[in-house]
Motif scaffolding. Structure first.
Motif, PDB file in Angstrom:
ATOM      1  N   GLY A  43       0.815  -1.206   0.000  1.00 21.35           N
ATOM      2  CA  GLY A  43       0.000   0.000   0.000  1.00 21.35           C
ATOM      3  C   GLY A  43       0.850   1.258   0.000  1.00 21.35           C
ATOM      4  N   TRP A  44       1.941   1.256   0.793  1.00 21.11           N
ATOM      5  CA  TRP A  44       2.858   2.401   0.814  1.00 21.11           C
ATOM      6  C   TRP A  44       3.485   2.606  -0.562  1.00 21.11           C
ATOM      7  N   TYR A  45       3.922   1.508  -1.188  1.00 17.43           N
ATOM      8  CA  TYR A  45       4.524   1.604  -2.521  1.00 17.43           C
ATOM      9  C   TYR A  45       3.508   2.119  -3.536  1.00 17.43           C
ATOM     10  N   GLN A  46       2.262   1.647  -3.432  1.00 15.28           N
ATOM     11  CA  GLN A  46       1.236   2.091  -4.365  1.00 15.28           C
ATOM     12  C   GLN A  46       0.980   3.597  -4.226  1.00 15.28           C
ATOM     13  N   ARG A  47       0.940   4.086  -2.992  1.00 18.46           N
ATOM     14  CA  ARG A  47       0.739   5.522  -2.784  1.00 18.46           C
ATOM     15  C   ARG A  47       1.916   6.316  -3.352  1.00 18.46           C
ATOM     16  N   LEU A  48       3.117   5.748  -3.250  1.00 10.12           N
ATOM     17  CA  LEU A  48       4.300   6.394  -3.812  1.00 10.12           C
ATOM     18  C   LEU A  48       4.182   6.481  -5.333  1.00 10.12           C
ATOM     19  N   CYS A  49       3.703   5.400  -5.954  1.00 11.91           N
ATOM     20  CA  CYS A  49       3.539   5.382  -7.416  1.00 11.91           C
ATOM     21  C   CYS A  49       2.511   6.408  -7.869  1.00 11.91           C
ATOM     22  N   HIS A  50       1.457   6.599  -7.066  1.00 13.28           N
ATOM     23  CA  HIS A  50       0.416   7.565  -7.438  1.00 13.28           C
ATOM     24  C   HIS A  50       0.974   8.980  -7.538  1.00 13.28           C
ATOM     25  N   LYS A  51       2.095   9.249  -6.842  1.00  7.09           N
ATOM     26  CA  LYS A  51       2.690  10.574  -6.910  1.00  7.09           C
ATOM     27  C   LYS A  51       3.296  10.860  -8.281  1.00  7.09           C
ATOM     28  N   MET A  52       3.563   9.783  -9.068  1.00  9.08           N
ATOM     29  CA  MET A  52       4.041   9.980 -10.433  1.00  9.08           C
ATOM     30  C   MET A  52       2.963  10.617 -11.305  1.00  9.08           C
ATOM     31  N   ASN A  53       1.724  10.378 -10.953  1.00 13.35           N
ATOM     32  CA  ASN A  53       0.587  10.900 -11.709  1.00 13.35           C
ATOM     33  C   ASN A  53       0.159  12.230 -11.081  1.00 13.35           C
ATOM     34  N   ARG A  54       0.787  13.300 -11.485  1.00 12.51           N
ATOM     35  CA  ARG A  54       0.576  14.597 -10.838  1.00 12.51           C
ATOM     36  C   ARG A  54      -0.846  15.113 -11.030  1.00 12.51           C
ATOM     37  N   SER A  55      -1.454  14.847 -12.184  1.00 14.37           N
ATOM     38  CA  SER A  55      -2.804  15.354 -12.445  1.00 14.37           C
ATOM     39  C   SER A  55      -3.869  14.538 -11.734  1.00 14.37           C
ATOM     40  N   GLY A  56      -3.541  13.280 -11.399  1.00 14.66           N
ATOM     41  CA  GLY A  56      -4.535  12.405 -10.778  1.00 14.66           C
ATOM     42  C   GLY A  56      -5.479  11.762 -11.763  1.00 14.66           C
ATOM     43  N   LEU A  57      -5.381  12.110 -13.054  1.00 16.12           N
ATOM     44  CA  LEU A  57      -6.261  11.539 -14.086  1.00 16.12           C
ATOM     45  C   LEU A  57      -5.943  10.064 -14.287  1.00 16.12           C
ATOM     46  N   GLN A  58      -6.984   9.238 -14.321  1.00 22.72           N
ATOM     47  CA  GLN A  58      -6.810   7.803 -14.544  1.00 22.72           C
ATOM     48  C   GLN A  58      -7.724   7.313 -15.666  1.00 22.72           C
ATOM     49  N   ASN A  66     -11.948   9.307 -14.248  1.00 22.55           N
ATOM     50  CA  ASN A  66     -12.307  10.417 -13.362  1.00 22.55           C
ATOM     51  C   ASN A  66     -12.171  11.758 -14.081  1.00 22.55           C
ATOM     52  N   PRO A  67     -13.091  12.078 -14.991  1.00 15.81           N
ATOM     53  CA  PRO A  67     -12.982  13.321 -15.767  1.00 15.81           C
ATOM     54  C   PRO A  67     -13.029  14.577 -14.907  1.00 15.81           C
ATOM     55  N   GLU A  68     -13.490  14.456 -13.657  1.00 13.57           N
ATOM     56  CA  GLU A  68     -13.529  15.643 -12.787  1.00 13.57           C
ATOM     57  C   GLU A  68     -12.141  16.228 -12.549  1.00 13.57           C
ATOM     58  N   CYS A  69     -11.073  15.401 -12.754  1.00 14.06           N
ATOM     59  CA  CYS A  69      -9.705  15.917 -12.598  1.00 14.06           C
ATOM     60  C   CYS A  69      -9.379  16.985 -13.641  1.00 14.06           C
ATOM     61  N   LEU A  70     -10.108  16.958 -14.762  1.00 13.19           N
ATOM     62  CA  LEU A  70      -9.854  17.904 -15.829  1.00 13.19           C
ATOM     63  C   LEU A  70     -10.652  19.194 -15.673  1.00 13.19           C
ATOM     64  N   ALA A  71     -11.628  19.166 -14.791  1.00 20.52           N
ATOM     65  CA  ALA A  71     -12.514  20.322 -14.627  1.00 20.52           C
ATOM     66  C   ALA A  71     -11.801  21.453 -13.903  1.00 20.52           C
ATOM     67  N   THR A  72     -12.048  22.667 -14.378  1.00 17.67           N
ATOM     68  CA  THR A  72     -11.493  23.851 -13.715  1.00 17.67           C
ATOM     69  C   THR A  72     -12.514  24.529 -12.810  1.00 17.67           C
ATOM     70  N   GLU A  73     -13.787  24.243 -13.063  1.00 18.00           N
ATOM     71  CA  GLU A  73     -14.865  24.803 -12.248  1.00 18.00           C
ATOM     72  C   GLU A  73     -15.743  23.669 -11.738  1.00 18.00           C
ATOM     73  N   PRO A  74     -16.240  23.718 -10.502  1.00 17.25           N
ATOM     74  CA  PRO A  74     -17.046  22.631  -9.934  1.00 17.25           C
ATOM     75  C   PRO A  74     -18.301  22.323 -10.743  1.00 17.25           C
ATOM     76  N   GLU A  75     -18.899  23.356 -11.362  1.00 19.27           N
ATOM     77  CA  GLU A  75     -20.170  23.130 -12.057  1.00 19.27           C
ATOM     78  C   GLU A  75     -19.993  22.416 -13.395  1.00 19.27           C
TER      79      GLU A  75
END
Length: 505
Positions: free
Chosen positions: A433-448, A465-474
């Motif tokens: 789990g620690w290693y997986q969280r470390l790997c997620h840091k490679m993905n700076r945008s969080g887009l999957q 998760n297209p919400e990572c691309l959104a600039t406004e909540p609406e």
């Protein structure tokens, strides 16, 4: 009665292969390309320890010098480069679709040529700096030679990794395609640097001309053998003749290419691609399946045999603290240089890079597993007069890099994949789990992304998760509170469609 030395060697190696393979399968459960070298190394260390304790008494006498002598006299280069690699490459090529090669030719070609050369240069220069800083100076040409040997990803290792990772199709094609085609560039670069070390004149023009000749002639030889074997496969056959025909394709194309001073790996890959993509027109589905099963079995046997031999090379390495530390540093440098080389190699090709799926180059860079080819090249030249003084460094660094690439790159690839491709079953606790969280840091945008299949079994890659691309909540709405969102903004919807375009990279 004759000599039984050949039979003795094979009996010992087969026994060790069985032991390492079974132990890895039943105790470790790792892919063979990763687990077998580790188990082989452990067995050799245990054997050396046992010899030091019990090898010199009234009942047991084991001469460790004789074992080292036997290992040193084994011609690893002939066994792999002039031997079994033709079967490994042909087996892979028979199952590699030309349609995939056409679709992903540009990234495969960039990874297998420009990126490989850049990686070798970066590695040699960086390791030279480390050796100077630690007071163990090694010639820059020697380290460039080591970089050339370690620059190629290994088809044996990469297939072992891919069999244990559910990767998107485009990544599997690129990783395996790179491993199939970069051998020619790796060997050509290695031989060019070796020639300079031996005192031969070297010019970039002559090297490029020689590489062009090797590739062009190898393609012609591979095509000719592919055509010949397809003609042989027509008509009625026994299964034995089908298998022998494909074995002849592997050995014949490779041997003729060697005689013509062309690239043997390219010749048998071209021949395998030609036959594997057209034999469905000649053979029944059952015959194709049985021949593929034969080649799959042969691959497994060769892999086990090969990595057991690699483990036995530990007998001739004088390990000490500085060598171990240097090997680990060399692996870290190699890993960083592969990332840098891959990203820089794609900069001039913006039409390719701009289309790439999010995270592709990171995954491709991480998935570069090294193996038998690198070791074979180094072991073949380590005892030359010009290199003998640095043989421990060359062999030791190579073995440590190969071993760590299996452990870190191979076993770590699923975590890197999960960072960019959503996996609901990814580890959450403990070291994994620690290693997986470390790997997620490679993905700076969080887009999957998430890989799905339509009703016809066709693979689709969609943004999870297209919400990572959104600039406004609406711009997005959580439909029912379970994380599934609806896109409200037309510009955002168009961006998501572009990212999901199946023509990308």
């Amino acid at each position: 009665m004759g000599s039984y030395s050949f039979l003795q060697v094979f009996t010992v190696v087969f026994a060790l292969s069985i032991a390492t393979t079974l132990f890895n399968k039943r105790a470790l459960g790792l892919p063979a390309a990763i687990g077998v070298p580790i188990v082989s190394a452990i067995f050799v260390f245990l054997l050396q320890w046992a010899v030091s304790l019990f090898g010199h008494n009234d009942y047991i006498h084991i001469n460790i010098d004789e074992i080292e002598k036997a290992v040193r006299t084994f011609n690893f280069y002939d066994f792999l480069i002039n031997g079994v690699i033709c079967f490994i490459l042909t087996s892979s090529a028979l199952k590699f679709k030309i349609t995939d090669l056409r679709a992903y030719f540009k990234p495969i070609a960039i990874l297998a040529s420009i990126a490989l050369i850049l990686c070798a240069i970066f590695f040699g220069l960086a390791l030279y700096g480390y050796q100077v800083a630690t007071g163990h100076k090694v010639g820059i040409l020697v380290l460039l030679l080591l970089g050339a040997a370690l620059g190629a990803t290994d088809p044996i290792g990469i297939k072992g990794v891919l069999s244990s990772v559910k990767a998107p199709h485009h990544l599997m094609v690129k990783l395996e395609g790179e491993s199939l085609f970069n051998d020619a560039v790796c060997i050509a670069l290695f031989m060019a640097i070796l020639g300079v070390i031996k005192g031969k004149d070297f010019t970039v023009g002559a090297a490029l001309a020689n590489l062009g000749y090797e590739i062009a002639v190898a393609v012609l030889i591979g095509w000719a053998f592919g055509w010949l074997v397809l003609r042989m496969l027509k008509g009625k056959h026994e299964m034995e003749s089908l298998i022998l025909s494909t074995a002849f394709l592997a050995t014949g194309s490779y041997l003729v290419a060697l005689y013509a001073h062309a690239s043997g790996p390219i010749a048998c890959v071209i021949g395998g691609l030609m036959v594997g993509n057209r034999w469905q027109e000649i053979l029944s589905e059952q015959e194709v399946s049985e021949v593929n099963h034969f080649w799959h079995t042969v691959e497994g046997i060769i892999n086990s045999f090969l990595f057991t031999l690699i483990g036995m090379e530990l007998f001739i390495i004088d390990f000490h603290a500085s060598l171990l530390i240097g090997g680990v540093v060399a692996f870290v440098i190699l890993h960083i240089c592969r990332f840098a080389a891959n990203f820089l190699a794609f900069i001039p090709f913006r039409n390719v890079k701009s289309k790439s799926y999010h995270g592709s180059l990171t995954i491709l860079s991480w998935g570069g597993v090294r193996g038998g080819i690198s070791l074979a090249l180094i072991l073949a030249v380590a005892n030359m007069p010009q290199l003998a003084h640095h043989s421990d460094i060359l062999i030791g660094y190579t073995f440590i890099c190969v071993l760590l690439s299996g452990l870190v790159c191979g076993l770590g690839l699923p975590g890197v994949m999960n960072a960019f491709y959503y996996n609901p079953d990814e580890p959450k606790t403990g070291f994994s789990g620690w290693y997986q969280r470390l790997c997620h840091k490679m993905n700076r945008s969080g887009l999957q992304y998430v890989v799905t299949e339509d009703a016809n079994g066709k693979e689709n890659i969609i943004v999870y998760n297209p919400e990572c691309l959104a600039t406004e909540p609406e711009e997005v709405t959580d439909v029912d509170g379970d994380g599934v969102v609806e896109i409200n903004d037309a510009e955002l919807a168009a961006k998501v469609r572009r990212l999901e375009d199946p023509n990308n990279f």
